[in-house]
Motif scaffolding. Structure first.
Motif, short mmCIF file in Angstrom:
data_model
loop_
_atom_site.label_atom_id
_atom_site.label_comp_id
_atom_site.label_asym_id
_atom_site.label_seq_id
_atom_site.Cartn_x
_atom_site.Cartn_y
_atom_site.Cartn_z
N VAL A 48 0.87 -1.18 0.00
CA VAL A 48 0.00 0.00 0.00
C VAL A 48 0.90 1.23 0.00
O VAL A 48 2.11 1.12 -0.15
CB VAL A 48 -0.96 0.00 1.21
N GLY A 49 0.33 2.41 0.19
CA GLY A 49 1.12 3.63 0.19
C GLY A 49 1.29 4.17 -1.21
O GLY A 49 0.37 4.19 -2.02
N GLY A 50 2.51 4.63 -1.53
CA GLY A 50 2.79 5.19 -2.83
C GLY A 50 2.37 6.64 -2.93
O GLY A 50 2.42 7.40 -1.96
N VAL A 51 1.94 7.05 -4.12
CA VAL A 51 1.49 8.42 -4.34
C VAL A 51 0.05 8.51 -3.84
O VAL A 51 -0.90 8.18 -4.54
CB VAL A 51 1.57 8.81 -5.83
N THR A 52 -0.10 8.93 -2.61
CA THR A 52 -1.42 8.99 -2.00
C THR A 52 -1.49 10.16 -1.04
O THR A 52 -0.52 10.47 -0.34
CB THR A 52 -1.76 7.69 -1.25
N SER A 53 -2.64 10.82 -1.01
CA SER A 53 -2.84 11.90 -0.04
C SER A 53 -3.37 11.37 1.27
O SER A 53 -3.58 12.12 2.21
CB SER A 53 -3.80 12.94 -0.61
N GLY A 54 -3.59 10.04 1.34
CA GLY A 54 -3.92 9.46 2.62
C GLY A 54 -5.24 8.73 2.66
O GLY A 54 -5.88 8.45 1.64
N GLY A 55 -5.62 8.41 3.88
CA GLY A 55 -6.88 7.72 4.10
C GLY A 55 -6.80 6.22 3.93
O GLY A 55 -7.82 5.54 4.05
N GLN A 56 -5.63 5.68 3.64
CA GLN A 56 -5.51 4.23 3.52
C GLN A 56 -5.54 3.60 4.92
O GLN A 56 -4.83 4.05 5.82
CB GLN A 56 -4.22 3.85 2.81
N VAL A 57 -6.35 2.56 5.06
CA VAL A 57 -6.50 1.90 6.36
C VAL A 57 -6.35 0.40 6.16
O VAL A 57 -7.03 -0.20 5.31
CB VAL A 57 -7.88 2.19 6.98
N ILE A 58 -5.47 -0.21 6.94
CA ILE A 58 -5.34 -1.67 6.99
C ILE A 58 -5.56 -2.06 8.44
O ILE A 58 -4.79 -1.67 9.32
CB ILE A 58 -3.96 -2.15 6.49
N SER A 59 -6.64 -2.80 8.70
CA SER A 59 -6.97 -3.12 10.08
C SER A 59 -7.52 -4.53 10.19
O SER A 59 -8.19 -5.03 9.28
CB SER A 59 -8.00 -2.12 10.64
N ASN A 60 -7.21 -5.16 11.32
CA ASN A 60 -7.69 -6.52 11.62
C ASN A 60 -7.37 -7.51 10.51
O ASN A 60 -8.14 -8.41 10.21
CB ASN A 60 -9.20 -6.50 11.91
N VAL A 61 -6.20 -7.33 9.92
CA VAL A 61 -5.72 -8.21 8.85
C VAL A 61 -4.63 -9.11 9.42
O VAL A 61 -3.75 -8.65 10.17
CB VAL A 61 -5.17 -7.39 7.67
N ALA A 62 -4.67 -10.38 9.07
CA ALA A 62 -3.58 -11.30 9.38
C ALA A 62 -2.74 -11.48 8.12
O ALA A 62 -3.28 -11.79 7.06
CB ALA A 62 -4.12 -12.65 9.85
N SER A 63 -1.44 -11.25 8.23
CA SER A 63 -0.53 -11.43 7.09
C SER A 63 0.64 -12.28 7.55
O SER A 63 1.33 -11.93 8.51
CB SER A 63 -0.05 -10.08 6.57
N ARG A 64 0.90 -13.37 6.85
CA ARG A 64 1.92 -14.30 7.32
C ARG A 64 2.61 -15.01 6.15
O ARG A 64 2.11 -15.06 5.03
CB ARG A 64 1.31 -15.34 8.26
N ASN A 65 3.79 -15.53 6.45
CA ASN A 65 4.57 -16.40 5.56
C ASN A 65 4.78 -15.82 4.16
O ASN A 65 4.51 -16.47 3.15
CB ASN A 65 3.91 -17.78 5.45
N PRO A 66 5.30 -14.58 4.07
CA PRO A 66 5.55 -14.02 2.74
C PRO A 66 6.62 -14.81 2.01
O PRO A 66 7.56 -15.32 2.62
CB PRO A 66 6.03 -12.59 3.05
N ARG A 67 6.51 -14.86 0.70
CA ARG A 67 7.51 -15.56 -0.10
C ARG A 67 8.77 -14.72 -0.30
O ARG A 67 9.78 -15.22 -0.80
CB ARG A 67 6.93 -15.95 -1.46
N SER A 68 8.69 -13.45 0.10
CA SER A 68 9.83 -12.56 -0.08
C SER A 68 10.10 -11.78 1.19
O SER A 68 10.05 -12.34 2.28
CB SER A 68 9.59 -11.65 -1.29
N TRP A 69 10.30 -10.46 1.13
CA TRP A 69 11.01 -9.73 2.17
C TRP A 69 10.15 -9.06 3.23
O TRP A 69 10.69 -8.56 4.22
CB TRP A 69 11.91 -8.68 1.51
N SER A 70 8.82 -9.00 3.08
CA SER A 70 8.01 -8.31 4.08
C SER A 70 6.59 -8.83 4.09
O SER A 70 6.04 -9.22 3.06
CB SER A 70 7.99 -6.79 3.79
N CYS A 71 5.99 -8.81 5.29
CA CYS A 71 4.58 -9.17 5.41
C CYS A 71 3.66 -8.01 5.00
O CYS A 71 2.57 -8.24 4.49
CB CYS A 71 4.26 -9.58 6.86
#
Length: 506
Positions: A124-147
């Motif tokens: 997420v993120g990038g060229v954004t003026s905001g308002g992005q919300v990530i909540s109550n998400v489970a993220s696990r076992n990425p195949r690369s460098w970050s969850c």
């Protein structure tokens, strides 16, 4: 129908008529494309969506969530399919007011494998003026460098801003060591934040192996009330890191407060602050002002708070480190660290700084211990190291410059790019085979040099298949022992008798 406040106007959020119970990324992407701005796409509780490519948000105001917004295991799961080339599950970058809520994201590294050149589970993120919300998400076992990666905009005059990450369950993320095929590190971040004026609050990160919460500058951001616990299986580099130089090294207005850091197997660093904590002698200090208060650090953490390479304001007060396991030698080994770092490790110091590495205003709580020299790169401790390691015939084969093949307490043995086999103690050579390639030659890239304890019991080096050096123990060598004291390397026969050691070097 839900309403979403966007850009000063109250706009309807268009939810699909029914939740999605099956399908793949195309099913979800079609719903986003047809719904357009403010579309709410909901997955059914307990749904499992197998994907082979990225789920992509397409317009401002969109939402992906589980119907009913559960917070338990009934949240729908999006999972990377085995055999696919996917690594990122969701991308919602360069958009405003998007929401990812109450779902589970399974990178499936344990079955789909590590993916060299892959990316984070969530971007997420990038060229954004905001308002992005990530909540109550489970993220696990990425195949690369970050969850979870909140990516920067790449535009100095229009930075990413105002992203909110709350109450997410992150991890496990990554493993220890490197991928044999690519040489890439297998470790991974929990949350990687590269966005200004953002909030990271109430998240639980368990089992990150690189950084738990990595703050890439991100001026004006708040990291508060999170729990970061190291893996019970793998070493973790750091829990909360303020060590990178995005935004020209500015951490102005960043606050790190009331977080709970727990070392289970091992965290090298609890909270790392400054350009030289994670690297060697970086000439450009990072800058504040930054505030680090009210955090609690406990368990097996080698360096709970470390500061070096900082300017323009730092406050570190009211942090609790009394629960850190002591002595540190009971759970970690710092014999591969610099002498300055070994000194504070051996004294069981929990609050560490290099005075010459901090300039400008500073308010450090009592208990900080100064390192006796420029202590750089605190990623040097390990789990307790053995005094010796034994290889059976056919068990050891390495190419040159592939790192130590034996890492012991205070000693490493490695095979160099000139075909020389070397044992180093506290960083200084104590023995070498002396059989370098003629005329100052090197092994090349890819390496033409190989060192092995063969199935015949001979310990030997080779260049392009031609033997260069040997212990001459073919037919009689039954074990190879590397020691952290002289004679350093031995070959033994089947009765345990030493038939070769470094005093008999050929």
């Amino acid at each position: 129908m839900k309403n979403v406040f966007t850009g000063g106007l109250l706009l309807p959020a268009l939810a699909s008529a029914a939740c999605i119970s099956s399908g793949d990324q195309n099913t979800i992407n079609s719903a986003f494309q047809s719904g357009g701005q403010n579309a709410v796409v909901q997955l059914c509780p307990n749904a499992l969506i197998q994907i082979t490519d990225i789920v992509k948000f397409t317009a401002d105001g969109q939402e992906l969530s589980t119907q009913g917004y559960p917070t338990d295991s009934s949240r729908a799961t999006i999972q990377v399919a085995v055999g696919s080339g996917a690594s990122t599950l969701i991308s919602a970058r360069d958009l405003n007011n998007i929401r990812i809520k109450n779902i589970q994201l399974e990178g499936n590294r344990q079955n789909a494998g590590f993916l060299s050149g892959g990316d984070a589970n969530i971007i997420v993120g990038g060229v954004t003026s905001g308002g992005q919300v990530i909540s109550n998400v489970a993220s696990r076992n990425p195949r690369s460098w970050s969850c979870l990666h909140v990516i920067g905009s790449g535009q100095d005059n229009n930075p990413c801003r105002n992203v909110t990450l709350t109450n997410n369950d992150i991890g496990p993320c990554g493993q220890s060591g490197t991928d044999p095929a690519s040489g890439d590190g297998l470790w991974a971040d929990g949350i990687s934040l590269d966005c200004t004026a953002s909030l990271v609050q109430g998240n639980t990160i368990t089992g990150s192996t690189d950084g738990g919460i990595v703050v890439f500058g991100s001026p004006g951001s708040t990291v508060t009330g999170n729990t970061v616990k190291s893996s019970s299986q793998y070493l973790g580099f750091g829990a909360i890191n303020l060590v990178d130089d995005e935004y020209d090294g500015s951490y102005a207005g960043v606050t790190v407060t009331n977080n709970n850091i727990i070392g289970d197997k091992l965290f090298n660093i609890g909270i790392g602050v400054g350009a030289n904590v994670w690297s060697f002698n970086d000439p450009s200090a990072l800058s504040g002002p930054v505030t680090i208060t009210g955090n609690t650090i406990s368990g097996q953490v080698s360096f709970p708070i470390a500061v070096n390479g900082w300017t323009n304001g730092i406050t570190v007060t009211g942090n609790t480190v009394s629960g850190v396991t002591s002595p540190k030698s009971s759970f970690a080994d710092a014999s591969q660290c610099s002498q300055a770092i070994q000194s504070v490790f051996n004294s069981n110091a929990n609050l560490i700084y290099y005075p010459a590495g901090i300039s400008g205003s500073q308010n450090l709580q009592s208990g900080f211990v100064a390192t006796p020299g420029n202590a750089t790169n605190f990623l040097c401790s390990s789990l307790p190291l053995p005094n010796s390691v034994t290889f059976q015939p056919g068990q050891l084969t390495v190419v040159s410059d592939s790192g130590p093949f034996a890492t012991l307490h205070n000693v490493i043995a490695q095979y160099q790019g000139d075909n020389n086999l070397v044992v180093l103690q506290a960083g200084s050579p104590v023995w070498a085979s002396g059989h370098t390639l003629p005329n100052g030659g090197n092994c090349g890239s890819p390496s033409g040099c190989q060192l092995k304890f063969g199935s015949d019991g001979n310990f030997a080096s080779f260049f392009n298949g031609v033997q260069q050096w040997s212990t001459n123990t073919s037919g009689s060598g039954k074990s190879l022992v590397v020691l952290n004291q002289a004679p350093w390397i031995q070959v033994k026969d089947g009765s345990g008798n030493v038939i070769w050691d470094t005093t008999k070097n050929q």
